[in-house]
Design a protein around this motif. Structure first.
Motif, PDB file in Angstrom:
ATOM      1  N   ILE A  51       0.863  -1.186   0.000  1.00 45.30           N
ATOM      2  CA  ILE A  51       0.000   0.000   0.000  1.00 45.30           C
ATOM      3  C   ILE A  51       0.901   1.238   0.000  1.00 45.30           C
ATOM      4  O   ILE A  51       1.721   1.418   0.894  1.00 45.30           O
ATOM      5  CB  ILE A  51      -0.934   0.022   1.230  1.00 45.30           C
ATOM      6  N   GLU A  52       0.733   2.075  -0.997  1.00 40.59           N
ATOM      7  CA  GLU A  52       1.492   3.325  -1.097  1.00 40.59           C
ATOM      8  C   GLU A  52       0.560   4.479  -0.749  1.00 40.59           C
ATOM      9  O   GLU A  52      -0.499   4.624  -1.351  1.00 40.59           O
ATOM     10  CB  GLU A  52       2.049   3.512  -2.509  1.00 40.59           C
ATOM     11  N   LEU A  53       0.965   5.282   0.213  1.00 40.03           N
ATOM     12  CA  LEU A  53       0.156   6.427   0.647  1.00 40.03           C
ATOM     13  C   LEU A  53       0.940   7.716   0.451  1.00 40.03           C
ATOM     14  O   LEU A  53       2.163   7.728   0.528  1.00 40.03           O
ATOM     15  CB  LEU A  53      -0.214   6.281   2.121  1.00 40.03           C
ATOM     16  N   SER A  54       0.207   8.798   0.233  1.00 48.59           N
ATOM     17  CA  SER A  54       0.862  10.103   0.120  1.00 48.59           C
ATOM     18  C   SER A  54       1.141  10.640   1.523  1.00 48.59           C
ATOM     19  O   SER A  54       0.608  10.150   2.516  1.00 48.59           O
ATOM     20  CB  SER A  54      -0.035  11.068  -0.652  1.00 48.59           C
ATOM     21  N   ARG A  55       1.938  11.667   1.583  1.00 51.48           N
ATOM     22  CA  ARG A  55       2.261  12.290   2.876  1.00 51.48           C
ATOM     23  C   ARG A  55       1.022  12.858   3.561  1.00 51.48           C
ATOM     24  O   ARG A  55       0.984  12.975   4.771  1.00 51.48           O
ATOM     25  CB  ARG A  55       3.259  13.425   2.678  1.00 51.48           C
ATOM     26  N   LYS A  56      -0.006  13.221   2.791  1.00 50.73           N
ATOM     27  CA  LYS A  56      -1.205  13.823   3.353  1.00 50.73           C
ATOM     28  C   LYS A  56      -2.144  12.805   3.983  1.00 50.73           C
ATOM     29  O   LYS A  56      -3.006  13.172   4.779  1.00 50.73           O
ATOM     30  CB  LYS A  56      -1.953  14.595   2.272  1.00 50.73           C
ATOM     31  N   GLU A  57      -2.007  11.537   3.632  1.00 49.06           N
ATOM     32  CA  GLU A  57      -2.907  10.509   4.154  1.00 49.06           C
ATOM     33  C   GLU A  57      -2.435  10.049   5.536  1.00 49.06           C
ATOM     34  O   GLU A  57      -1.263   9.774   5.727  1.00 49.06           O
ATOM     35  CB  GLU A  57      -2.951   9.306   3.221  1.00 49.06           C
ATOM     36  N   GLN A  58      -3.373   9.959   6.458  1.00 45.06           N
ATOM     37  CA  GLN A  58      -3.051   9.514   7.800  1.00 45.06           C
ATOM     38  C   GLN A  58      -4.163   8.599   8.286  1.00 45.06           C
ATOM     39  O   GLN A  58      -5.343   8.952   8.226  1.00 45.06           O
ATOM     40  CB  GLN A  58      -2.894  10.703   8.742  1.00 45.06           C
ATOM     41  N   TYR A  59      -3.792   7.421   8.778  1.00 46.34           N
ATOM     42  CA  TYR A  59      -4.743   6.440   9.303  1.00 46.34           C
ATOM     43  C   TYR A  59      -4.350   6.066  10.719  1.00 46.34           C
ATOM     44  O   TYR A  59      -3.167   5.989  11.035  1.00 46.34           O
ATOM     45  CB  TYR A  59      -4.761   5.193   8.409  1.00 46.34           C
ATOM     46  N   PHE A  60      -5.341   5.843  11.543  1.00 46.23           N
ATOM     47  CA  PHE A  60      -5.117   5.428  12.919  1.00 46.23           C
ATOM     48  C   PHE A  60      -5.625   4.002  13.079  1.00 46.23           C
ATOM     49  O   PHE A  60      -6.680   3.645  12.558  1.00 46.23           O
ATOM     50  CB  PHE A  60      -5.826   6.372  13.893  1.00 46.23           C
ATOM     51  N   ILE A  61      -4.890   3.211  13.803  1.00 41.47           N
ATOM     52  CA  ILE A  61      -5.219   1.808  14.009  1.00 41.47           C
ATOM     53  C   ILE A  61      -5.980   1.658  15.316  1.00 41.47           C
ATOM     54  O   ILE A  61      -5.590   2.208  16.341  1.00 41.47           O
ATOM     55  CB  ILE A  61      -3.935   0.950  14.055  1.00 41.47           C
ATOM     56  N   SER A  62      -7.095   0.914  15.258  1.00 36.43           N
ATOM     57  CA  SER A  62      -7.855   0.641  16.475  1.00 36.43           C
ATOM     58  C   SER A  62      -8.449  -0.753  16.406  1.00 36.43           C
ATOM     59  O   SER A  62      -8.534  -1.360  15.348  1.00 36.43           O
ATOM     60  CB  SER A  62      -8.953   1.690  16.681  1.00 36.43           C
ATOM     61  N   GLU A  63      -8.827  -1.246  17.566  1.00 36.05           N
ATOM     62  CA  GLU A  63      -9.516  -2.534  17.677  1.00 36.05           C
ATOM     63  C   GLU A  63     -10.982  -2.252  17.954  1.00 36.05           C
ATOM     64  O   GLU A  63     -11.302  -1.327  18.696  1.00 36.05           O
ATOM     65  CB  GLU A  63      -8.928  -3.365  18.816  1.00 36.05           C
ATOM     66  N   TRP A  64     -11.852  -3.055  17.363  1.00 38.89           N
ATOM     67  CA  TRP A  64     -13.287  -2.900  17.587  1.00 38.89           C
ATOM     68  C   TRP A  64     -13.856  -4.242  18.008  1.00 38.89           C
ATOM     69  O   TRP A  64     -13.624  -5.263  17.354  1.00 38.89           O
ATOM     70  CB  TRP A  64     -13.973  -2.403  16.319  1.00 38.89           C
ATOM     71  N   LEU A  65     -14.580  -4.257  19.115  1.00 43.73           N
ATOM     72  CA  LEU A  65     -15.193  -5.472  19.647  1.00 43.73           C
ATOM     73  C   LEU A  65     -16.627  -5.572  19.144  1.00 43.73           C
ATOM     74  O   LEU A  65     -17.444  -4.690  19.398  1.00 43.73           O
ATOM     75  CB  LEU A  65     -15.175  -5.458  21.176  1.00 43.73           C
ATOM     76  N   SER A  66     -16.923  -6.648  18.415  1.00 42.62           N
ATOM     77  CA  SER A  66     -18.266  -6.842  17.853  1.00 42.62           C
ATOM     78  C   SER A  66     -19.231  -7.297  18.945  1.00 42.62           C
ATOM     79  O   SER A  66     -18.805  -7.786  20.000  1.00 42.62           O
ATOM     80  CB  SER A  66     -18.225  -7.886  16.736  1.00 42.62           C
ATOM     81  N   PRO A  67     -20.539  -7.188  18.709  1.00 46.54           N
ATOM     82  CA  PRO A  67     -21.514  -7.676  19.678  1.00 46.54           C
ATOM     83  C   PRO A  67     -21.362  -9.179  19.960  1.00 46.54           C
ATOM     84  O   PRO A  67     -21.726  -9.646  21.028  1.00 46.54           O
ATOM     85  CB  PRO A  67     -22.867  -7.383  19.019  1.00 46.54           C
ATOM     86  N   GLU A  68     -20.813  -9.918  18.992  1.00 46.26           N
ATOM     87  CA  GLU A  68     -20.591 -11.358  19.185  1.00 46.26           C
ATOM     88  C   GLU A  68     -19.318 -11.655  19.956  1.00 46.26           C
ATOM     89  O   GLU A  68     -19.018 -12.810  20.253  1.00 46.26           O
ATOM     90  CB  GLU A  68     -20.524 -12.074  17.820  1.00 46.26           C
ATOM     91  N   GLY A  69     -18.536 -10.629  20.260  1.00 39.41           N
ATOM     92  CA  GLY A  69     -17.323 -10.810  21.053  1.00 39.41           C
ATOM     93  C   GLY A  69     -16.043 -10.974  20.252  1.00 39.41           C
ATOM     94  O   GLY A  69     -15.003 -11.278  20.816  1.00 39.41           O
ATOM     95  N   HIS A  70     -16.078 -10.752  18.935  1.00 44.32           N
ATOM     96  CA  HIS A  70     -14.875 -10.847  18.111  1.00 44.32           C
ATOM     97  C   HIS A  70     -14.219  -9.474  18.000  1.00 44.32           C
ATOM     98  O   HIS A  70     -14.888  -8.455  17.933  1.00 44.32           O
ATOM     99  CB  HIS A  70     -15.208 -11.365  16.708  1.00 44.32           C
ATOM    100  N   THR A  71     -12.897  -9.475  17.936  1.00 44.54           N
ATOM    101  CA  THR A  71     -12.135  -8.245  17.811  1.00 44.54           C
ATOM    102  C   THR A  71     -11.682  -8.072  16.371  1.00 44.54           C
ATOM    103  O   THR A  71     -11.055  -8.971  15.802  1.00 44.54           O
ATOM    104  CB  THR A  71     -10.912  -8.269  18.746  1.00 44.54           C
ATOM    105  N   PHE A  72     -11.996  -6.924  15.776  1.00 43.46           N
ATOM    106  CA  PHE A  72     -11.598  -6.603  14.422  1.00 43.46           C
ATOM    107  C   PHE A  72     -10.641  -5.419  14.439  1.00 43.46           C
ATOM    108  O   PHE A  72     -10.745  -4.545  15.299  1.00 43.46           O
ATOM    109  CB  PHE A  72     -12.824  -6.249  13.559  1.00 43.46           C
ATOM    110  N   LEU A  73      -9.728  -5.390  13.481  1.00 44.27           N
ATOM    111  CA  LEU A  73      -8.767  -4.298  13.362  1.00 44.27           C
ATOM    112  C   LEU A  73      -9.252  -3.306  12.317  1.00 44.27           C
ATOM    113  O   LEU A  73      -9.687  -3.698  11.230  1.00 44.27           O
ATOM    114  CB  LEU A  73      -7.395  -4.847  12.965  1.00 44.27           C
TER     115      LEU A  73
END
Length: 107
Positions: A51-73
């Motif tokens: 994945i190639e991103l420009s200097r202007k692109e910024q993403y933050f990484i987080s974990e999300w817990l689903s109602p079923e109890g699974h963790t997604f990134l």
């Protein structure tokens, strides 16, 4: 030597919205340029193209817990409250791989 396991990240917001990226876990943040290789281990879902991103692109990484109890990134470019995350994950085909599923479950 430990084996690095590639995980799936759902991208929310920005021009890559809805994409699924693969990368090592954990990843602290994603703000890349071609000269910055600190977080350069993100690839398309098939793991073939970096994945190639420009200097202007910024993403933050987080974990999300689903109602079923699974963790997604998630890799997000916008405020998470702007999205129905459960609905966004449900749109992904084949299904997004949760962080907490066993390696044997992932082909």
């Amino acid at each position: 030597m430990s084996k690095k396991i590639m995980q799936e990240y759902l991208v929310l917001g920005g021009k890559h919205h809805g994409d699924v990226w693969r990368g090592v876990y954990p990843a602290m943040g994603l703000n890349l340029s071609k000269q910055d290789e600190r977080f350069g281990q993100f690839y398309d879902r098939e793991g073939q193209q970096k994945i190639e991103l420009s200097r202007k692109e910024q993403y933050f990484i987080s974990e999300w817990l689903s109602p079923e109890g699974h963790t997604f990134l998630l890799a997000t470019a916008e405020d998470l409250t702007e999205f129905n995350i459960e609905e966004e994950i449900g749109r992904i085909t084949p299904p997004l791989r949760p962080l907490d599923c066993s390696i044997e479950d992932w082909i």
